[in-house]
Each structure stands twice: as structure tokens, then as C-alpha cells.
Write a protein that holds these residues in place. Structure first.
Motif, PDB file in Angstrom:
ATOM      1  N   LEU A  67       0.853  -1.187   0.000  1.00 14.14           N
ATOM      2  CA  LEU A  67       0.000   0.000   0.000  1.00 14.14           C
ATOM      3  C   LEU A  67       0.892   1.241   0.000  1.00 14.14           C
ATOM      4  N   GLU A  68       0.834   1.998  -1.083  1.00 12.99           N
ATOM      5  CA  GLU A  68       1.700   3.173  -1.230  1.00 12.99           C
ATOM      6  C   GLU A  68       1.044   4.443  -0.696  1.00 12.99           C
ATOM      7  N   LYS A  69      -0.192   4.741  -1.177  1.00 16.68           N
ATOM      8  CA  LYS A  69      -0.877   5.968  -0.789  1.00 16.68           C
ATOM      9  C   LYS A  69      -2.346   5.664  -0.538  1.00 16.68           C
ATOM     10  N   ALA A  70      -2.974   6.513   0.253  1.00 18.42           N
ATOM     11  CA  ALA A  70      -4.402   6.347   0.538  1.00 18.42           C
ATOM     12  C   ALA A  70      -5.063   7.717   0.608  1.00 18.42           C
ATOM     13  N   TRP A  71      -6.285   7.782   0.076  1.00 22.86           N
ATOM     14  CA  TRP A  71      -7.093   8.986   0.133  1.00 22.86           C
ATOM     15  C   TRP A  71      -8.460   8.609   0.675  1.00 22.86           C
ATOM     16  N   LYS A  72      -9.129   9.563   1.318  1.00 20.73           N
ATOM     17  CA  LYS A  72     -10.436   9.310   1.911  1.00 20.73           C
ATOM     18  C   LYS A  72     -11.376  10.454   1.533  1.00 20.73           C
ATOM     19  N   ASN A  73     -12.667  10.116   1.274  1.00 20.45           N
ATOM     20  CA  ASN A  73     -13.638  11.166   0.988  1.00 20.45           C
ATOM     21  C   ASN A  73     -14.639  11.270   2.133  1.00 20.45           C
ATOM     22  N   ALA A  74     -15.637  12.125   1.979  1.00 21.26           N
ATOM     23  CA  ALA A  74     -16.614  12.383   3.040  1.00 21.26           C
ATOM     24  C   ALA A  74     -17.519  11.187   3.306  1.00 21.26           C
ATOM     25  N   LYS A  75     -17.644  10.272   2.342  1.00 21.39           N
ATOM     26  CA  LYS A  75     -18.493   9.092   2.507  1.00 21.39           C
ATOM     27  C   LYS A  75     -17.738   7.920   3.139  1.00 21.39           C
ATOM     28  N   ASP A  76     -16.576   8.148   3.653  1.00 19.56           N
ATOM     29  CA  ASP A  76     -15.688   7.113   4.212  1.00 19.56           C
ATOM     30  C   ASP A  76     -15.340   6.054   3.166  1.00 19.56           C
ATOM     31  N   GLU A  77     -15.118   6.499   1.943  1.00 24.04           N
ATOM     32  CA  GLU A  77     -14.625   5.618   0.889  1.00 24.04           C
ATOM     33  C   GLU A  77     -13.143   5.931   0.702  1.00 24.04           C
ATOM     34  N   TYR A  78     -12.398   4.894   0.402  1.00 21.07           N
ATOM     35  CA  TYR A  78     -10.957   5.045   0.277  1.00 21.07           C
ATOM     36  C   TYR A  78     -10.517   4.801  -1.156  1.00 21.07           C
ATOM     37  N   LYS A  79      -9.631   5.640  -1.605  1.00 18.22           N
ATOM     38  CA  LYS A  79      -8.958   5.465  -2.886  1.00 18.22           C
ATOM     39  C   LYS A  79      -7.551   5.018  -2.531  1.00 18.22           C
ATOM     40  N   LEU A  80      -7.171   3.838  -2.976  1.00 19.91           N
ATOM     41  CA  LEU A  80      -5.887   3.269  -2.580  1.00 19.91           C
ATOM     42  C   LEU A  80      -4.987   3.085  -3.788  1.00 19.91           C
ATOM     43  N   GLU A  81      -3.739   3.393  -3.595  1.00 17.61           N
ATOM     44  CA  GLU A  81      -2.738   3.141  -4.629  1.00 17.61           C
ATOM     45  C   GLU A  81      -1.781   2.095  -4.086  1.00 17.61           C
ATOM     46  N   ILE A  82      -1.689   0.984  -4.805  1.00 17.94           N
ATOM     47  CA  ILE A  82      -0.787  -0.085  -4.383  1.00 17.94           C
ATOM     48  C   ILE A  82       0.257  -0.306  -5.469  1.00 17.94           C
ATOM     49  N   SER A  83       1.353  -0.924  -5.090  1.00 18.23           N
ATOM     50  CA  SER A  83       2.369  -1.275  -6.071  1.00 18.23           C
ATOM     51  C   SER A  83       2.681  -2.762  -5.933  1.00 18.23           C
ATOM     52  N   LYS A  84       2.855  -3.381  -7.079  1.00 20.63           N
ATOM     53  CA  LYS A  84       3.187  -4.803  -7.121  1.00 20.63           C
ATOM     54  C   LYS A  84       4.068  -5.031  -8.335  1.00 20.63           C
ATOM     55  N   GLU A  85       5.232  -5.575  -8.091  1.00 19.09           N
ATOM     56  CA  GLU A  85       6.197  -5.884  -9.145  1.00 19.09           C
ATOM     57  C   GLU A  85       6.503  -4.668 -10.017  1.00 19.09           C
ATOM     58  N   GLY A  86       6.648  -3.512  -9.395  1.00 14.62           N
ATOM     59  CA  GLY A  86       7.024  -2.305 -10.119  1.00 14.62           C
ATOM     60  C   GLY A  86       5.871  -1.579 -10.793  1.00 14.62           C
ATOM     61  N   LYS A  87       4.669  -2.123 -10.759  1.00  8.06           N
ATOM     62  CA  LYS A  87       3.513  -1.469 -11.378  1.00  8.06           C
ATOM     63  C   LYS A  87       2.612  -0.906 -10.292  1.00  8.06           C
TER      64      LYS A  87
END
Length: 98
Positions: A63-83
Motif C-alpha cells: 500500500l503506497e498511498k491512501a485517500w479518503k472522501n466524506a463518505k468514508d470511501e478510500y482510494k488506494l494506490e498499491i504497487s506490485k512488481e514495479g507497477k
């Protein structure tokens, strides 16, 4: 003489049909893009349910980065094998399709 008058009438009638202005319909398409405002949060602040979803669904990813909105939904950026991949979850860790 009748043929000459008939021919002239047919030719003039044919020309007047081509001179007619075809009706055009202009359609306007309005689209609205609604984006939820996400604010970046620390990876440590992500709920345990969301972290377990990342570990179970994306084995070997980080898990590289995480963002959260007002609805408690998360936008997640993950990395795996360089992608890098981005996906969305709710606070319980259920993956949301957007």
C-alpha cells in the motif's frame, strides 16, 4: 410541344427539390462528471478492514498511498512488481467499482 413543356416542368421541379434546405437537428449532449473530493491520509490511518482486503486480494503488493472522501470511501494506490494500481474500497474493506 407537350413533351417540351413536360420536360421543362420535370427539370424545374427537380431543381427546386434540390434547392430545398434540409432540416437539421442539432443535439446538445451535456455531461456532468461528479468527482468525490478525496483527501490524502496516512497509510497508518487506513482501517484494518481495508488493509486486510489489500493483503488478501492483492498478495505481495504494498500500500503506497491512501485517500479518503466524506463518505468514508478510500482510494488506494498499491504497487506490485514495479507497477502501480488504483482501486476504491469502503470503510469495511469492500471493493467499490468506479
Amino acid at each position: 410541344m407537350k413533351k417540351l413543356i413536360l420536360s421543362a416542368a420535370i427539370i424545374l421541379g427537380g431543381l427546386s427539390i434540390q434547392a430545398a434546405v434540409p432540416s437539421q437537428s442539432n443535439s446538445v449532449i451535456k455531461s456532468v462528471n461528479i468527482q468525490d473530493e478525496y483527501t490524502e491520509v496516512a497509510v497508518d490511518a487506513v482501517p484494518a478492514g481495508v488493509k486486510s482486503t489489500v493483503e488478501k486480494s492483492f498478495v505481495g503488493s504494498k500500500l503506497e498511498k491512501a485517500w479518503k472522501n466524506a463518505k468514508d470511501e478510500y482510494k488506494l494506490e498499491i504497487s506490485k512488481e514495479g507497477k502501480k494500481y488504483t482501486f476504491f474500497t469502503d470503510a469495511s474493506g469492500n471493493i467499490i467499482k468506479k
